[in-house]
Design an enzyme around this catalytic site. Structure first.
Site, PDB file in Angstrom:
ATOM      1  N   HIS A 170       0.836  -1.204   0.000  1.00 21.04           N
ATOM      2  CA  HIS A 170       0.000   0.000   0.000  1.00 21.04           C
ATOM      3  C   HIS A 170       0.868   1.251   0.000  1.00 21.04           C
ATOM      4  O   HIS A 170       1.957   1.278   0.582  1.00 21.04           O
ATOM      5  CB  HIS A 170      -0.995  -0.002   1.161  1.00 21.04           C
ATOM      6  CG  HIS A 170      -0.398   0.056   2.539  1.00 21.04           C
ATOM      7  ND1 HIS A 170      -0.102   1.240   3.188  1.00 21.04           N
ATOM      8  CD2 HIS A 170      -0.080  -0.927   3.421  1.00 21.04           C
ATOM      9  CE1 HIS A 170       0.378   0.984   4.386  1.00 21.04           C
ATOM     10  NE2 HIS A 170       0.412  -0.322   4.558  1.00 21.04           N
ATOM     11  N   ASP A 176      -0.236   4.445   0.979  1.00 24.74           N
ATOM     12  CA  ASP A 176      -0.548   5.484   1.967  1.00 24.74           C
ATOM     13  C   ASP A 176       0.212   5.274   3.262  1.00 24.74           C
ATOM     14  O   ASP A 176       0.686   4.175   3.570  1.00 24.74           O
ATOM     15  CB  ASP A 176      -2.046   5.535   2.253  1.00 24.74           C
ATOM     16  CG  ASP A 176      -2.574   4.265   2.920  1.00 24.74           C
ATOM     17  OD1 ASP A 176      -2.188   3.164   2.475  1.00 24.74           O
ATOM     18  OD2 ASP A 176      -3.378   4.369   3.874  1.00 24.74           O
ATOM     19  N   GLU A 200      -4.953   1.826   2.746  1.00 18.78           N
ATOM     20  CA  GLU A 200      -4.915   0.644   3.597  1.00 18.78           C
ATOM     21  C   GLU A 200      -4.970   1.022   5.067  1.00 18.78           C
ATOM     22  O   GLU A 200      -5.597   0.323   5.879  1.00 18.78           O
ATOM     23  CB  GLU A 200      -3.647  -0.161   3.300  1.00 18.78           C
ATOM     24  CG  GLU A 200      -3.592  -1.539   3.972  1.00 18.78           C
ATOM     25  CD  GLU A 200      -2.900  -1.552   5.331  1.00 18.78           C
ATOM     26  OE1 GLU A 200      -2.857  -2.614   5.975  1.00 18.78           O
ATOM     27  OE2 GLU A 200      -2.416  -0.481   5.772  1.00 18.78           O
ATOM     28  N   GLU A 201      -4.316   2.121   5.423  1.00 21.35           N
ATOM     29  CA  GLU A 201      -4.213   2.502   6.829  1.00 21.35           C
ATOM     30  C   GLU A 201      -5.555   2.908   7.441  1.00 21.35           C
ATOM     31  O   GLU A 201      -5.682   2.958   8.662  1.00 21.35           O
ATOM     32  CB  GLU A 201      -3.206   3.641   6.998  1.00 21.35           C
ATOM     33  CG  GLU A 201      -1.766   3.278   6.634  1.00 21.35           C
ATOM     34  CD  GLU A 201      -1.124   2.322   7.620  1.00 21.35           C
ATOM     35  OE1 GLU A 201      -1.800   1.870   8.560  1.00 21.35           O
ATOM     36  OE2 GLU A 201       0.068   2.016   7.444  1.00 21.35           O
ATOM     37  N   ASP A 236       4.287  -6.419   3.645  1.00 23.78           N
ATOM     38  CA  ASP A 236       3.908  -5.415   4.642  1.00 23.78           C
ATOM     39  C   ASP A 236       4.160  -5.927   6.053  1.00 23.78           C
ATOM     40  O   ASP A 236       3.470  -5.542   6.996  1.00 23.78           O
ATOM     41  CB  ASP A 236       2.429  -5.043   4.456  1.00 23.78           C
ATOM     42  CG  ASP A 236       2.020  -3.790   5.218  1.00 23.78           C
ATOM     43  OD1 ASP A 236       2.906  -3.023   5.656  1.00 23.78           O
ATOM     44  OD2 ASP A 236       0.803  -3.575   5.389  1.00 23.78           O
TER      45      ASP A 236
END
Length: 420
Positions: free
Chosen positions: A86, A88, A183-184, A206
């Site tokens: 991701h 972000d 994603e966050e 990740d």
């Protein structure tokens, strides 16, 4: 196994570039992506992928980056695999004006960050530093997060793409690339096009410590407790007012300590109030409910009900409702149906010269939801540590090992596939 031609790693240079681009997501925003600036990184990634010769790389309207590396093997039935990270960074800490610093040849000393000298990385507080002696540690300068979560993963996948395009001796099937926004804030795959990806399996890059692979996440529900109190003019409230705000406070205070995030670890679940709003007449508490066993989620919701029932005994004219909704489920349920997905990942980690360790995540990843969308997706280490804060760090060497793991994983899938 060593690669036939030594790799000229680009992962560090890419990472240092990517972290300077502010991609912080915003949970209060209704747009997709939640912040337009996430597309700034997406456009750069597409440009770099095109320069490598990956012809179909593109950024869609929702901020997702897609790309395909064609197969270079004669084997006809190598399954398509995907790698995902991701773009972000978390809303918890500023991602504006990140200034990455490389601390070369770490010898175990404290690392004081120059722009805020109260920010000090100590081995006693970051135990994985003991495994980094002699390595080159990258931090931010002390006033922002670094963005290793998950730009380390992005840089690793990008370097792996570069290596695959420049090392035809690395045999592989079709490789798909996916970079996601948001994603966050829990929206990372809301608009992911699974049909466009068309893969049998996916690996999110990740994870934390080098050598780790995660095949299990929490199962997750959200819950909203709505409290209906009794309003009255404060000057005439005696015997009449039942403040929903005060009731909410008592309910939160009465939640059992052994079911709170700060008192749980390992495979223990928790109930966690994350938002409180309201006034005298009505108040709401939003909870997240987490456990590795699906069957425990309704039990944890019942705990909230039991606490509310007990508190409401003191407020006879007030009431409450509790609504729960599914957020995501433990990806282990899906991965167990195709065990080779995890087995090949562990084999790739070992081939990269590492001790492979299978772990559980006390949280969720894009892979949690991708798995239940039809794309089984375990999580592989990216080397990120202390994420979401000013002391976030990663090492050059761990990122390079992650690149090695991706490349070996491509080769494992090709090698394990039949010749006809």
């Amino acid at each position: 196994m060593d690669f036939k031609t030594p790799l000229n790693y680009t992962v560090t240079d890419r990472f240092l570039k990517y972290v300077t681009i502010d991609t912080q997501s915003d949970p209060a925003s209704p747009t997709i992506p939640s912040t337009e600036k996430q597309k700034d990184l997406g456009r750069l990634l597409v440009s770099e992928l095109l320069e490598m010769g990956i012809a179909d790389a593109h950024l869609d309207q929702y901020g997702y980056v897609y790309a395909t590396i064609p197969a270079n093997t004669d084997k006809p039935d190598v399954p398509v695999i995907c790698f995902c990270s991701h773009m972000d960074t978390a809303p918890d800490c500023s991602g504006t004006g990140v200034k990455p610093i490389i601390h070369k040849n770490y010898r175990g000393e404290d690392i004081t960050l120059p722009d805020d000298t109260t920010q000090v990385l100590k081995m006693s507080e970051h135990p994985d530093l003991k495994n980094q002696i002699g390595n080159d540690i990258i931090t931010a300068s002390g006033t922002t997060l670094l963005g290793a979560d998950n730009k380390a993963g992005v840089a690793e996948i990008m370097d792996a793409c570069y290596q695959l395009m420049n090392h035809p001796e690395i045999k592989h099937g079709t490789i798909k690339i996916l970079f996601t926004p948001d994603e966050e804030i829990g929206r990372g795959v809301d608009k992911a096009d699974i049909a466009k990806i068309g893969a049998f399996a996916c690996y999110t890059m990740d994870g934390e410590s080098v050598g780790n692979m995660e095949n299990e996440t929490f199962s997750a529900d959200g819950a909203r407790l709505t409290i209906n109190g009794v309003s009255s003019p404060p000057g005439f409230a005696k015997g009449k007012m039942e403040s929903a705000i005060k009731i909410a406070g008592q309910i939160i205070a009465a939640l059992p300590d052994d079911l709170s995030p700060e008192h749980t670890e390992g495979m223990q679940g928790f109930v966690h109030p994350v938002d409180l709003s309201g006034h005298v007449e009505t108040a709401t508490i939003d909870f997240i409910i987490r456990d590795f066993e699906d069957a425990n989620l309704p039990k944890h919701a019942d705990t909230i009900r039991s606490v509310a029932d007990e508190v409401l005994k003191r407020f006879p004219n007030s009431s409450y409702t509790l609504e729960t909704h599914e957020q995501y489920r433990n990806m282990k349920h899906v991965l167990a149906q195709n065990p080779q997905i995890v087995e090949y990942g562990m084999e790739a980690i070992r081939r990269a010269g590492l001790e492979a360790k299978l772990c559980s995540i006390r949280g969720g990843t894009d892979g949690s939801r991708l798995s239940f969308m039809g794309l089984p997706s375990p999580n592989i280490f990216a080397g990120e540590h202390a994420f979401h804060g000013k002391q976030e760090w990663v090492t050059v060497q761990d990122m390079q090992k992650a690149v090695d793991t991706i490349l070996h994983l491509c080769m494992v899938w090709e090698e394990k596939s039949p010749n006809n």
